[in-house]
Motif scaffolding. Structure first.
Motif, mmCIF file in Angstrom:
data_model
loop_
_atom_site.group_PDB
_atom_site.id
_atom_site.type_symbol
_atom_site.label_atom_id
_atom_site.label_comp_id
_atom_site.label_asym_id
_atom_site.label_seq_id
_atom_site.Cartn_x
_atom_site.Cartn_y
_atom_site.Cartn_z
ATOM 1 N N LEU A 212 2.456 -9.216 -3.058
ATOM 2 C CA LEU A 212 3.895 -8.971 -3.154
ATOM 3 C C LEU A 212 4.678 -9.906 -2.235
ATOM 4 C CD1 LEU A 212 3.893 -5.068 -3.312
ATOM 5 C CD2 LEU A 212 4.477 -6.638 -5.166
ATOM 6 N N LEU A 213 4.148 -10.149 -1.047
ATOM 7 C CA LEU A 213 4.831 -11.012 -0.092
ATOM 8 C C LEU A 213 4.987 -12.426 -0.649
ATOM 9 C CD1 LEU A 213 6.092 -10.877 2.712
ATOM 10 C CD2 LEU A 213 3.884 -11.603 3.660
ATOM 11 N N ARG A 214 3.992 -12.886 -1.383
ATOM 12 C CA ARG A 214 4.092 -14.223 -1.988
ATOM 13 C C ARG A 214 5.190 -14.279 -3.048
ATOM 14 N NH1 ARG A 214 -1.685 -13.399 -2.216
ATOM 15 N NH2 ARG A 214 -2.636 -14.308 -0.338
ATOM 16 N N HIS A 215 5.563 -13.130 -3.567
ATOM 17 C CA HIS A 215 6.683 -13.056 -4.509
ATOM 18 C C HIS A 215 8.005 -12.795 -3.784
ATOM 19 C CE1 HIS A 215 4.876 -13.309 -8.512
ATOM 20 N NE2 HIS A 215 3.818 -12.666 -8.029
ATOM 21 N N GLY A 216 7.978 -12.835 -2.471
ATOM 22 C CA GLY A 216 9.193 -12.593 -1.708
ATOM 23 C C GLY A 216 9.539 -11.127 -1.541
ATOM 24 N N ILE A 217 8.546 -10.247 -1.700
ATOM 25 C CA ILE A 217 8.781 -8.796 -1.625
ATOM 26 C C ILE A 217 8.077 -8.238 -0.402
ATOM 27 C CG2 ILE A 217 8.432 -6.584 -2.795
ATOM 28 C CD1 ILE A 217 8.288 -8.342 -5.438
ATOM 29 N N GLN A 218 8.848 -7.734 0.538
ATOM 30 C CA GLN A 218 8.305 -7.115 1.748
ATOM 31 C C GLN A 218 8.103 -5.621 1.477
ATOM 32 O OE1 GLN A 218 7.904 -8.813 5.063
ATOM 33 N NE2 GLN A 218 6.585 -7.015 5.242
ATOM 34 N N ALA A 219 6.855 -5.212 1.372
ATOM 35 C CA ALA A 219 6.550 -3.815 1.046
ATOM 36 C C ALA A 219 5.762 -3.164 2.166
ATOM 37 C CB ALA A 219 5.759 -3.737 -0.265
ATOM 38 N N THR A 220 5.835 -1.843 2.223
ATOM 39 C CA THR A 220 4.997 -1.057 3.117
ATOM 40 C C THR A 220 4.080 -0.179 2.266
ATOM 41 O OG1 THR A 220 6.649 0.718 3.249
ATOM 42 C CG2 THR A 220 6.744 -1.006 4.937
ATOM 43 N N ALA A 221 3.007 0.296 2.875
ATOM 44 C CA ALA A 221 2.035 1.097 2.125
ATOM 45 C C ALA A 221 1.866 2.465 2.757
ATOM 46 C CB ALA A 221 0.688 0.375 2.070
ATOM 47 N N GLU A 222 1.713 3.454 1.899
ATOM 48 C CA GLU A 222 1.415 4.817 2.319
ATOM 49 C C GLU A 222 0.237 5.342 1.507
ATOM 50 O OE1 GLU A 222 4.524 7.646 2.260
ATOM 51 O OE2 GLU A 222 5.888 6.462 3.507
ATOM 52 N N SER A 223 -0.590 6.131 2.147
ATOM 53 C CA SER A 223 -1.713 6.760 1.458
ATOM 54 C C SER A 223 -1.667 8.254 1.727
ATOM 55 C CB SER A 223 -3.040 6.173 1.955
ATOM 56 O OG SER A 223 -4.129 6.770 1.291
ATOM 57 N N GLU A 224 -1.809 9.026 0.671
ATOM 58 C CA GLU A 224 -1.712 10.477 0.796
ATOM 59 C C GLU A 224 -2.899 11.138 0.112
ATOM 60 O OE1 GLU A 224 1.351 13.894 -0.794
ATOM 61 O OE2 GLU A 224 2.196 12.099 0.173
ATOM 62 N N VAL A 225 -3.558 12.010 0.838
ATOM 63 C CA VAL A 225 -4.644 12.808 0.274
ATOM 64 C C VAL A 225 -4.067 14.158 -0.118
ATOM 65 C CG1 VAL A 225 -6.884 13.866 0.693
ATOM 66 C CG2 VAL A 225 -6.353 11.631 1.702
ATOM 67 N N THR A 226 -4.308 14.561 -1.361
ATOM 68 C CA THR A 226 -3.677 15.790 -1.832
ATOM 69 C C THR A 226 -4.663 16.672 -2.577
ATOM 70 O OG1 THR A 226 -1.846 16.671 -3.170
ATOM 71 C CG2 THR A 226 -2.955 14.703 -3.996
ATOM 72 N N GLY A 227 -4.427 17.959 -2.479
ATOM 73 C CA GLY A 227 -5.212 18.915 -3.240
ATOM 74 C C GLY A 227 -4.440 19.469 -4.411
ATOM 75 N N ILE A 228 -3.182 19.001 -4.590
ATOM 76 C CA ILE A 228 -2.354 19.478 -5.690
ATOM 77 C C ILE A 228 -2.340 18.433 -6.802
ATOM 78 C CG2 ILE A 228 -0.938 20.808 -4.097
ATOM 79 C CD1 ILE A 228 1.274 18.688 -4.448
ATOM 80 N N ASP A 229 -1.650 18.732 -7.879
ATOM 81 C CA ASP A 229 -1.538 17.811 -9.000
ATOM 82 C C ASP A 229 -0.937 16.485 -8.533
ATOM 83 O OD1 ASP A 229 -1.297 17.552 -12.146
ATOM 84 O OD2 ASP A 229 0.567 16.792 -11.270
ATOM 85 N N VAL A 230 -1.512 15.377 -8.999
ATOM 86 C CA VAL A 230 -1.048 14.058 -8.575
ATOM 87 C C VAL A 230 0.417 13.845 -8.947
ATOM 88 C CG1 VAL A 230 -1.336 11.578 -8.917
ATOM 89 C CG2 VAL A 230 -3.339 13.033 -8.623
ATOM 90 N N GLY A 231 0.804 14.288 -10.141
ATOM 91 C CA GLY A 231 2.196 14.140 -10.560
ATOM 92 C C GLY A 231 3.144 14.872 -9.630
ATOM 93 N N ASP A 232 2.792 16.089 -9.240
ATOM 94 C CA ASP A 232 3.621 16.845 -8.298
ATOM 95 C C ASP A 232 3.694 16.146 -6.949
ATOM 96 O OD1 ASP A 232 4.492 18.980 -9.875
ATOM 97 O OD2 ASP A 232 2.641 20.100 -9.561
ATOM 98 N N ALA A 233 2.560 15.617 -6.499
ATOM 99 C CA ALA A 233 2.533 14.922 -5.211
ATOM 100 C C ALA A 233 3.434 13.681 -5.251
ATOM 101 C CB ALA A 233 1.098 14.538 -4.859
ATOM 102 N N LEU A 234 3.399 12.937 -6.357
ATOM 103 C CA LEU A 234 4.259 11.765 -6.497
ATOM 104 C C LEU A 234 5.734 12.152 -6.456
ATOM 105 C CD1 LEU A 234 2.517 9.647 -9.294
ATOM 106 C CD2 LEU A 234 2.993 8.899 -6.960
ATOM 107 N N LEU A 235 6.103 13.166 -7.227
ATOM 108 C CA LEU A 235 7.501 13.588 -7.277
ATOM 109 C C LEU A 235 7.983 14.089 -5.925
ATOM 110 C CD1 LEU A 235 7.533 15.391 -10.741
ATOM 111 C CD2 LEU A 235 8.605 13.199 -10.169
ATOM 112 N N SER A 236 7.130 14.800 -5.214
ATOM 113 C CA SER A 236 7.488 15.311 -3.894
ATOM 114 C C SER A 236 7.753 14.168 -2.918
ATOM 115 C CB SER A 236 6.369 16.215 -3.362
ATOM 116 O OG SER A 236 6.660 16.641 -2.048
ATOM 117 N N ARG A 237 6.873 13.169 -2.927
ATOM 118 C CA ARG A 237 7.039 12.048 -1.995
ATOM 119 C C ARG A 237 8.239 11.183 -2.369
ATOM 120 N NH1 ARG A 237 7.457 11.362 2.635
ATOM 121 N NH2 ARG A 237 6.746 9.442 3.659
ATOM 122 N N ILE A 238 8.502 11.044 -3.655
ATOM 123 C CA ILE A 238 9.691 10.314 -4.098
ATOM 124 C C ILE A 238 10.949 10.968 -3.535
ATOM 125 C CG2 ILE A 238 11.130 9.847 -6.129
ATOM 126 C CD1 ILE A 238 8.481 9.430 -7.667
#
Length: 280
Positions: A212-238
């Motif tokens: 991403l940086l080579r495309h001029g995009i400065q991004a950060t990364a997060e990793s989350e371990v979840t026991g709930i539905d992945v879709g719910d976890a995504l929506l919650s973090r959003i």
């Protein structure tokens, strides 16, 4: 890659106005030619009986005239909303093919397809109820899905990219690069199950951040371990991050035109709270 041609599906639902406004702003930002695509309904063959005068001598002709007038009214409103934002390159296409076929066929001649989320309270036409999932699986282009509730103005500034190291997430990330360049914040989010022991090797987060940086995009990364539905976890973090766009791969496959989608994909399509840029 750039979004030089953007196609937005137009219909008679209330959410079409917000979808048009968002497509217009994306097109303006990216210097795109914007195409408003309307399926007249002549081939779909779904005619509201109450709209045709009782005692009509030629029901087929009356129905065709009604559908043409309806399409032209949608076209007029699209032109009004687009031109209100100032001069830009755009056109309207009225197509007699089925809605799904029209969007897929014309979408393949574009760089981005803009669709609305399915709203069961408004969509009474069974021929379009599976439109988002059908187009995502068949068009071969990135699809920007806009929730039916809410109004989303301008290009995304705070983007979450769902990253799991899969083919689908890689294709989605590549397709999103033009949008990510305009964002102020990009978060690469990996949500994994508790017993996923091979995540680090599969995700290769440092490598993808460098990509991403080579495309001029400065991004950060997060990793989350979840026991709930992945879709719910995504929506919650959003929601926690205050994001205004989710980028993710569309998981599943089409067999004999019957779609089988992954659980997270179905969940996001049904429960999305922000626009979703999705590819398969």
């Amino acid at each position: 890659m750039t979004y030089k041609t953007i196609i937005v599906h137009l219909d008679r639902t209330g959410a079409c106005r917000a979808r048009t406004d968002l497509a217009r702003e994306w097109a303006r930002t990216h210097g795109s030619h914007l195409v408003g695509l309307i399926s007249t309904g002549l081939i779909d063959g779904v005619i509201p009986a109450e709209e045709i005068l009782s005692g009509a001598t030629d029901y087929i002709a009356e129905s065709a005239q009604y559908l043409r007038r309806r399409a032209e009214a949608i076209s007029y409103e699209f032109r009004e909303r687009v031109s209100a934002g100032g001069p830009m390159s755009y056109e309207v296409r009225l197509i007699d093919a089925t809605t799904v076929d029209a969007v897929v066929q014309h979408g393949r001649m574009s760089d981005l397809v803009v669709l609305g989320q399915r709203d069961d309270d408004e969509v009474k036409d069974i021929t379009t109820r599976d439109l988002p999932q059908r187009v995502v699986m068949e068009v071969g282009r990135p699809v920007l899905l806009v929730p039916y509730a809410g109004h989303f103005e301008g290009v995304a500034k705070n983007v979450v990219v769902a990253w799991d190291g899969s083919r689908e997430s890689a294709v989605a990330l590549g397709a999103a690069v033009p949008a990510l360049r305009h964002a102020s914040k990009v978060t690469l989010l990996s949500v994994r199950a508790v017993h996923d022991n091979d995540a680090d090797e599969r995700l290769r987060v440092p490598d993808i951040l460098q990509y991403l940086l080579r495309h001029g995009i400065q991004a950060t990364a997060e990793s989350e371990v979840t026991g709930i539905d992945v879709g719910d976890a995504l929506l919650s973090r959003i929601s926690d991050l205050g994001a205004d766009l989710l980028v993710m791969g569309g998981y599943g496959h089409s067999r004999f035109r019957e779609l089988m989608l992954g659980g997270a994909t179905r969940h996001i399509l049904a429960q999305m709270t922000v626009p979703v840029l999705m590819t398969h």
